[in-house]
Every structure is written in structure tokens, then in C-alpha cells.
Design a protein around this motif. Structure first.
Motif, PDB file in Angstrom:
ATOM      1  N   LEU A  33      -1.795  16.165  56.907  1.00  0.00           N
ATOM      2  CA  LEU A  33      -2.928  17.421  57.209  1.00  0.00           C
ATOM      3  C   LEU A  33      -3.608  17.013  58.576  1.00  0.00           C
ATOM      4  CD1 LEU A  33      -4.028  19.976  55.926  1.00  0.00           C
ATOM      5  CD2 LEU A  33      -5.676  18.441  54.868  1.00  0.00           C
ATOM      6  N   VAL A  34      -3.423  17.844  59.456  1.00  0.00           N
ATOM      7  CA  VAL A  34      -4.182  17.972  60.806  1.00  0.00           C
ATOM      8  C   VAL A  34      -4.918  19.116  61.135  1.00  0.00           C
ATOM      9  CG1 VAL A  34      -3.773  17.583  63.368  1.00  0.00           C
ATOM     10  CG2 VAL A  34      -2.584  16.338  61.767  1.00  0.00           C
ATOM     11  N   ASN A  35      -6.464  18.985  61.030  1.00  0.00           N
ATOM     12  CA  ASN A  35      -7.144  20.138  61.194  1.00  0.00           C
ATOM     13  C   ASN A  35      -6.803  21.582  60.455  1.00  0.00           C
ATOM     14  OD1 ASN A  35      -9.177  18.955  62.545  1.00  0.00           O
ATOM     15  ND2 ASN A  35      -8.446  19.545  64.735  1.00  0.00           N
ATOM     16  N   GLY A  36      -6.652  21.077  59.093  1.00  0.00           N
ATOM     17  CA  GLY A  36      -6.084  22.375  58.203  1.00  0.00           C
ATOM     18  C   GLY A  36      -4.699  22.588  58.148  1.00  0.00           C
ATOM     19  N   ASN A  37      -4.076  22.165  59.170  1.00  0.00           N
ATOM     20  CA  ASN A  37      -2.508  22.646  59.308  1.00  0.00           C
ATOM     21  C   ASN A  37      -1.578  21.530  58.559  1.00  0.00           C
ATOM     22  OD1 ASN A  37      -2.736  24.908  60.911  1.00  0.00           O
ATOM     23  ND2 ASN A  37      -3.104  23.177  62.427  1.00  0.00           N
ATOM     24  N   LEU A  38      -0.892  21.848  57.481  1.00  0.00           N
ATOM     25  CA  LEU A  38      -0.181  20.902  56.577  1.00  0.00           C
ATOM     26  C   LEU A  38       1.205  20.775  57.231  1.00  0.00           C
ATOM     27  CD1 LEU A  38      -0.110  19.206  54.083  1.00  0.00           C
ATOM     28  CD2 LEU A  38       0.705  21.205  52.750  1.00  0.00           C
ATOM     29  N   TYR A  39       1.693  19.686  57.282  1.00  0.00           N
ATOM     30  CA  TYR A  39       3.280  19.323  57.626  1.00  0.00           C
ATOM     31  C   TYR A  39       3.659  18.398  56.414  1.00  0.00           C
ATOM     32  CZ  TYR A  39       1.011  20.680  62.243  1.00  0.00           C
ATOM     33  OH  TYR A  39       0.482  21.429  63.319  1.00  0.00           O
ATOM     34  N   SER A  40       4.695  18.932  56.292  1.00  0.00           N
ATOM     35  CA  SER A  40       5.777  17.983  55.124  1.00  0.00           C
ATOM     36  C   SER A  40       6.652  17.365  55.909  1.00  0.00           C
ATOM     37  CB  SER A  40       6.328  19.100  54.319  1.00  0.00           C
ATOM     38  OG  SER A  40       5.502  19.786  53.367  1.00  0.00           O
ATOM     39  N   ASP A  41       6.944  16.026  55.389  1.00  0.00           N
ATOM     40  CA  ASP A  41       7.732  15.092  56.136  1.00  0.00           C
ATOM     41  C   ASP A  41       7.678  14.980  57.456  1.00  0.00           C
ATOM     42  OD1 ASP A  41       8.434  14.320  53.480  1.00  0.00           O
ATOM     43  OD2 ASP A  41      10.390  15.617  53.513  1.00  0.00           O
ATOM     44  N   PRO A  42       6.432  14.791  58.113  1.00  0.00           N
ATOM     45  CA  PRO A  42       6.269  14.814  59.643  1.00  0.00           C
ATOM     46  C   PRO A  42       7.005  13.805  60.296  1.00  0.00           C
ATOM     47  CG  PRO A  42       4.459  13.819  58.555  1.00  0.00           C
ATOM     48  CD  PRO A  42       5.388  14.298  57.604  1.00  0.00           C
ATOM     49  N   SER A  43       7.181  14.211  61.610  1.00  0.00           N
ATOM     50  CA  SER A  43       7.989  13.662  62.419  1.00  0.00           C
ATOM     51  C   SER A  43       7.563  13.970  63.689  1.00  0.00           C
ATOM     52  CB  SER A  43       9.459  13.370  62.288  1.00  0.00           C
ATOM     53  OG  SER A  43       9.928  12.602  63.455  1.00  0.00           O
ATOM     54  N   GLY A  44       7.098  12.994  64.662  1.00  0.00           N
ATOM     55  CA  GLY A  44       6.618  13.549  66.107  1.00  0.00           C
ATOM     56  C   GLY A  44       4.908  13.639  66.276  1.00  0.00           C
ATOM     57  N   CYS A  45       4.638  14.286  67.457  1.00  0.00           N
ATOM     58  CA  CYS A  45       3.415  14.501  67.831  1.00  0.00           C
ATOM     59  C   CYS A  45       3.003  15.723  67.651  1.00  0.00           C
ATOM     60  CB  CYS A  45       3.388  14.385  69.417  1.00  0.00           C
ATOM     61  SG  CYS A  45       1.722  14.461  70.119  1.00  0.00           S
TER      62      CYS A  45
END
Length: 96
Positions: A33-45
Motif C-alpha cells: 500500500l503506497v499512499n492509498g494505492n494498493l498493489y497485489s503481488d508487487p514487482s518494480g518501482c
């Protein structure tokens, strides 16, 4: 003798390829979770234009906070798996 040397060369090349393939990065399992944005199984920047940068790392890998967008510049801090941070000067996060 040449056949043995050839076979050893082929074996060395195969070993080098195997080691290279095993060290490539893979996606983290979980959610970032980055500033309210949710990323599932994240990879990268992941960039953010909002400050402070809020990171909630619910993945199995460490997230790294950078001072500039595009995961450039100095590393501000790291967020271990299961950790969270509010980074006043962070601009981007890398995981996976």
C-alpha cells in the motif's frame, strides 16, 4: 583430450546460465500500500507525488524507499515485510 575440454566448456556455460537465471528478481507475494494505492503481488518501482510517502508493506520482501521518483537517488529507508512507515522525504518505493 579436445572432447574433454569441449565438454568442460559446455558444462561451465550451462552452470553460468543456471546461476544467472536463479538470481533474477521475482514479484513479492502479498500487498503493498503506497499512499492509498494498493498493489497485489508487487514487482518494480512505484512513484508517488504526495508527501509524506506512506508505505504499508504486507509482502514477503523488503520495500526500499528512494528520495527521487523512478527509484533513483539515495535510499531513504527500508520497510521490512509486515512493516509500515511514513517517510517525509520519500518519492518512490521498490519491491520485488
Amino acid at each position: 583430450m579436445r572432447r574433454v575440454a569441449f565438454a568442460m566448456g559446455v558444462l561451465a556455460t550451462a552452470l553460468a546460465l543456471a546461476l544467472t537465471a536463479s538470481s533474477t528478481a521475482h514479484a513479492a507475494s502479498g500487498r503493498l500500500l503506497v499512499n492509498g494505492n494498493l498493489y497485489s503481488d508487487p514487482s518494480g518501482c512505484y512513484d508517488s507525488q504526495n508527501w509524506p510517502l506512506r508505505v504499508d508493506n504486507r509482502t514477503d520482501q523488503t520495500a526500499v524507499v528512494f528520495a527521487q521518483s523512478g527509484c533513483r537517488g539515495s535510499i531513504i529507508e527500508t520497510v521490512p515485510p509486515g512493516g509500515a512507515v511514513i517517510s517525509e522525504f520519500g518519492a518512490s518505493v521498490q519491491v520485488g
